[in-house]
Design a protein around this motif. Structure first.
Motif, PDB file in Angstrom:
ATOM      1  N   UNK A 188       2.837  -5.005   5.138  1.00 57.60           N
ATOM      2  CA  UNK A 188       1.412  -4.751   5.289  1.00 57.60           C
ATOM      3  C   UNK A 188       0.624  -5.255   4.084  1.00 57.60           C
ATOM      4  N   UNK A 189       1.117  -4.984   2.882  1.00 57.35           N
ATOM      5  CA  UNK A 189       0.401  -5.385   1.673  1.00 57.35           C
ATOM      6  C   UNK A 189       0.359  -6.907   1.564  1.00 57.35           C
ATOM      7  N   UNK A 190       1.489  -7.558   1.833  1.00 61.40           N
ATOM      8  CA  UNK A 190       1.540  -9.012   1.719  1.00 61.40           C
ATOM      9  C   UNK A 190       0.585  -9.690   2.688  1.00 61.40           C
ATOM     10  N   UNK A 191       0.369  -9.070   3.840  1.00 58.26           N
ATOM     11  CA  UNK A 191      -0.472  -9.686   4.871  1.00 58.26           C
ATOM     12  C   UNK A 191      -1.924  -9.246   4.794  1.00 58.26           C
ATOM     13  N   UNK A 192      -2.299  -8.413   3.831  1.00 54.52           N
ATOM     14  CA  UNK A 192      -3.613  -7.765   3.854  1.00 54.52           C
ATOM     15  C   UNK A 192      -4.772  -8.757   3.831  1.00 54.52           C
ATOM     16  N   UNK A 193      -4.739  -9.738   2.930  1.00 53.05           N
ATOM     17  CA  UNK A 193      -5.837 -10.698   2.872  1.00 53.05           C
ATOM     18  C   UNK A 193      -5.939 -11.499   4.165  1.00 53.05           C
ATOM     19  N   UNK A 194      -4.811 -11.956   4.660  1.00 47.56           N
ATOM     20  CA  UNK A 194      -4.806 -12.728   5.910  1.00 47.56           C
ATOM     21  C   UNK A 194      -5.322 -11.893   7.078  1.00 47.56           C
ATOM     22  N   UNK A 195      -4.886 -10.637   7.150  1.00 52.02           N
ATOM     23  CA  UNK A 195      -5.269  -9.788   8.270  1.00 52.02           C
ATOM     24  C   UNK A 195      -6.764  -9.514   8.291  1.00 52.02           C
ATOM     25  N   UNK A 196      -7.343  -9.236   7.137  1.00 48.46           N
ATOM     26  CA  UNK A 196      -8.767  -8.921   7.107  1.00 48.46           C
ATOM     27  C   UNK A 196      -9.606 -10.138   7.506  1.00 48.46           C
ATOM     28  N   UNK A 197      -9.179 -11.320   7.135  1.00 50.81           N
ATOM     29  CA  UNK A 197      -9.896 -12.519   7.583  1.00 50.81           C
ATOM     30  C   UNK A 197      -9.687 -12.743   9.081  1.00 50.81           C
ATOM     31  N   UNK A 198      -8.459 -12.524   9.536  1.00 49.21           N
ATOM     32  CA  UNK A 198      -8.117 -12.788  10.941  1.00 49.21           C
ATOM     33  C   UNK A 198      -8.942 -11.932  11.896  1.00 49.21           C
ATOM     34  N   UNK A 199      -9.057 -10.636  11.621  1.00 49.47           N
ATOM     35  CA  UNK A 199      -9.719  -9.732  12.569  1.00 49.47           C
ATOM     36  C   UNK A 199     -11.226  -9.910  12.577  1.00 49.47           C
ATOM     37  N   UNK A 200     -11.770 -10.638  11.614  1.00 50.77           N
ATOM     38  CA  UNK A 200     -13.208 -10.891  11.583  1.00 50.77           C
ATOM     39  C   UNK A 200     -13.580 -12.200  12.266  1.00 50.77           C
ATOM     40  N   UNK A 201     -12.598 -12.916  12.787  1.00 53.08           N
ATOM     41  CA  UNK A 201     -12.861 -14.122  13.564  1.00 53.08           C
ATOM     42  C   UNK A 201     -13.040 -13.748  15.034  1.00 53.08           C
ATOM     43  N   UNK A 202     -13.211 -14.750  15.882  1.00 54.19           N
ATOM     44  CA  UNK A 202     -13.671 -14.474  17.242  1.00 54.19           C
ATOM     45  C   UNK A 202     -12.633 -13.783  18.131  1.00 54.19           C
ATOM     46  N   UNK A 203     -11.343 -13.998  17.885  1.00 51.55           N
ATOM     47  CA  UNK A 203     -10.311 -13.366  18.703  1.00 51.55           C
ATOM     48  C   UNK A 203     -10.308 -11.852  18.495  1.00 51.55           C
ATOM     49  N   UNK A 204     -10.118 -11.101  19.582  1.00 51.59           N
ATOM     50  CA  UNK A 204     -10.021  -9.640  19.506  1.00 51.59           C
ATOM     51  C   UNK A 204      -8.553  -9.231  19.469  1.00 51.59           C
ATOM     52  N   UNK A 205      -8.274  -8.153  18.702  1.00 52.96           N
ATOM     53  CA  UNK A 205      -6.898  -7.726  18.481  1.00 52.96           C
ATOM     54  C   UNK A 205      -6.772  -6.224  18.716  1.00 52.96           C
ATOM     55  N   UNK A 206      -5.536  -5.797  19.012  1.00 50.85           N
ATOM     56  CA  UNK A 206      -5.219  -4.380  19.115  1.00 50.85           C
ATOM     57  C   UNK A 206      -3.866  -4.126  18.459  1.00 50.85           C
ATOM     58  N   UNK A 207      -3.621  -2.868  18.124  1.00 48.73           N
ATOM     59  CA  UNK A 207      -2.318  -2.443  17.621  1.00 48.73           C
ATOM     60  C   UNK A 207      -2.115  -0.984  18.004  1.00 48.73           C
ATOM     61  N   UNK A 208      -0.871  -0.499  17.855  1.00 56.21           N
ATOM     62  CA  UNK A 208      -0.532   0.848  18.301  1.00 56.21           C
ATOM     63  C   UNK A 208       0.229   1.579  17.195  1.00 56.21           C
ATOM     64  N   UNK A 209      -0.118   2.846  17.019  1.00 59.24           N
ATOM     65  CA  UNK A 209       0.521   3.691  16.007  1.00 59.24           C
ATOM     66  C   UNK A 209       0.930   4.994  16.678  1.00 59.24           C
ATOM     67  N   UNK A 210       2.094   5.532  16.303  1.00 62.77           N
ATOM     68  CA  UNK A 210       2.541   6.795  16.885  1.00 62.77           C
ATOM     69  C   UNK A 210       3.285   7.616  15.844  1.00 62.77           C
ATOM     70  N   UNK A 211       3.345   8.910  16.113  1.00 62.95           N
ATOM     71  CA  UNK A 211       4.129   9.807  15.264  1.00 62.95           C
ATOM     72  C   UNK A 211       4.441  11.072  16.063  1.00 62.95           C
ATOM     73  N   UNK A 212       5.392  11.830  15.584  1.00 63.92           N
ATOM     74  CA  UNK A 212       5.684  13.168  16.101  1.00 63.92           C
ATOM     75  C   UNK A 212       5.316  14.162  15.017  1.00 63.92           C
ATOM     76  N   UNK A 213       4.562  15.180  15.383  1.00 65.32           N
ATOM     77  CA  UNK A 213       4.027  16.118  14.408  1.00 65.32           C
ATOM     78  C   UNK A 213       4.023  17.521  14.987  1.00 65.32           C
ATOM     79  N   UNK A 214       4.013  18.504  14.116  1.00 68.86           N
ATOM     80  CA  UNK A 214       3.906  19.892  14.569  1.00 68.86           C
ATOM     81  C   UNK A 214       2.458  20.290  14.834  1.00 68.86           C
TER      82      UNK A 214
END
Length: 317
Positions: A188-214
């Motif tokens: 995540x850290x290595x890709x941070x600069x690239x990712x922030x530029x990428x998501x501000x361009x015209x293509x739309x993106x999604x991602x998914x996060x999950x966890x188990x919690x009490x």
């Protein structure tokens, strides 16, 4: 299950902490109307009434209004959001109220202006600069943040339902710093600069996060809701577990070199969410391949063995 959450895309093995971005089709809806009868609405209203300063945040040198105007017009294209906008301001038709672009309150001009009195009281108590953010938070299920692609920072947030992190510690900081506490974060850290530029361009993106919690609530701000310990009895662990998911998307604003980051949170009892052998098998594989650092970061270390036993039984059912 979170309607936008893709279980098959999200849950895989071996488990890795990674961006996991997937392209979105241009017409995909990224914003969801928040039903005032839903638990998430009640939790957001409580947060904004008692802790607005911890949820609605803006870096001192940043003007969020251009991005928020674009966001409102994006939402208004979907009639299901019950939002509309004009030159003067934004109308939330389900709440029956209106916030002008300068933060002044008004009614929507109907027979029953501001029928949701608690929402009106909540917004009235806010400084004018926060009211549009507050209205959007109570109208849309998603929590929101603005990504500044030029600076690779998150300069504005409207986050009422965080997952054990404090928005006040993230606003205005770099993408890399925001993800500094995340376990196994090298990718995540290595890709941070690239990712922030990428998501501000015209293509739309999604991602998914999950966890188990009490914790059964949507709001899991660490100062408001301490982690609940897992039961000592292995049989009780499955009953205590809640399946928490986030469907995250990016609405690009290329002309501003910005994007709006959306976070749709859903929480459901694990025994009701994981209903098929296929799901149980996939989750068992992911959980069994988590590193000790990730297990500790997610609060799963004490419960992993008991969860694996329950998932194995469900997988073989």
């Amino acid at each position: 299950m979170n309607p936008g959450f893709d279980f098959d895309a999200a849950v895989g093995a071996p488990f890795r902490m990674q961006p996991g971005l997937r392209k979105l089709a241009p017409a995909t809806a990224q914003l969801t109307a928040l039903n005032p009868a839903a638990p998430a609405f009640a939790e957001k209203l409580t947060v904004l009434t008692r802790h607005a300063g911890e949820a609605l945040l803006c870096a001192p040198d940043f003007d969020p209004l251009p991005a928020l105007r674009a966001l409102v017009h994006e939402a208004a294209r979907d009639p299901l959001t019950a939002l509309s906008a004009d030159e003067e301001g934004v109308t939330a038709h389900r709440l029956g109220g209106r916030v002008r672009w300068d933060g002044r309150l008004a009614d929507a001009g109907g027979a029953a202006p501001w029928p949701h009195e608690a929402a009106l009281a909540c917004l009235t108590a806010m400084p004018p600069a926060q009211r549009l953010s507050g209205l959007l938070s109570l109208t849309l299920h998603e929590d929101l943040a603005i990504v500044d692609g030029a600076r690779a920072t998150l300069p504005w947030m409207a986050v009422c339902l965080p997952s054990h992190w404090a928005p006040s510690e993230k606003v205005g900081r770099s993408f890399a710093a925001v993800h500094g506490p995340v376990a196994d974060n090298a990718t995540l850290i290595a890709a941070s600069q690239h990712l922030t530029r990428l998501v501000c361009q015209s293509q739309r993106w999604e991602r998914f996060v999950w966890n188990l919690t009490t914790h059964p609530s949507h709001d899991q701000h660490p100062a408001r809701h301490a982690r609940l310990p897992w039961p000592d009895d292995p049989q009780a662990v499955a009953e205590a577990a809640h399946w928490r998911t986030e469907h995250q998307t990016f609405i690009p604003l290329p002309a501003l070199q910005q994007a709006v980051f959306t976070i749709h949170v859903n929480v459901q009892a694990m025994t009701q969410a994981i209903t098929t052998p296929r799901q149980a098998t996939a989750l068992h594989a992911a959980l069994s391949t988590m590193s000790d650092a990730v297990l500790a970061y997610r609060g799963l270390g004490p419960a992993r063995d008991a969860l694996l036993v329950w998932l194995a039984a469900r997988a073989s059912a």
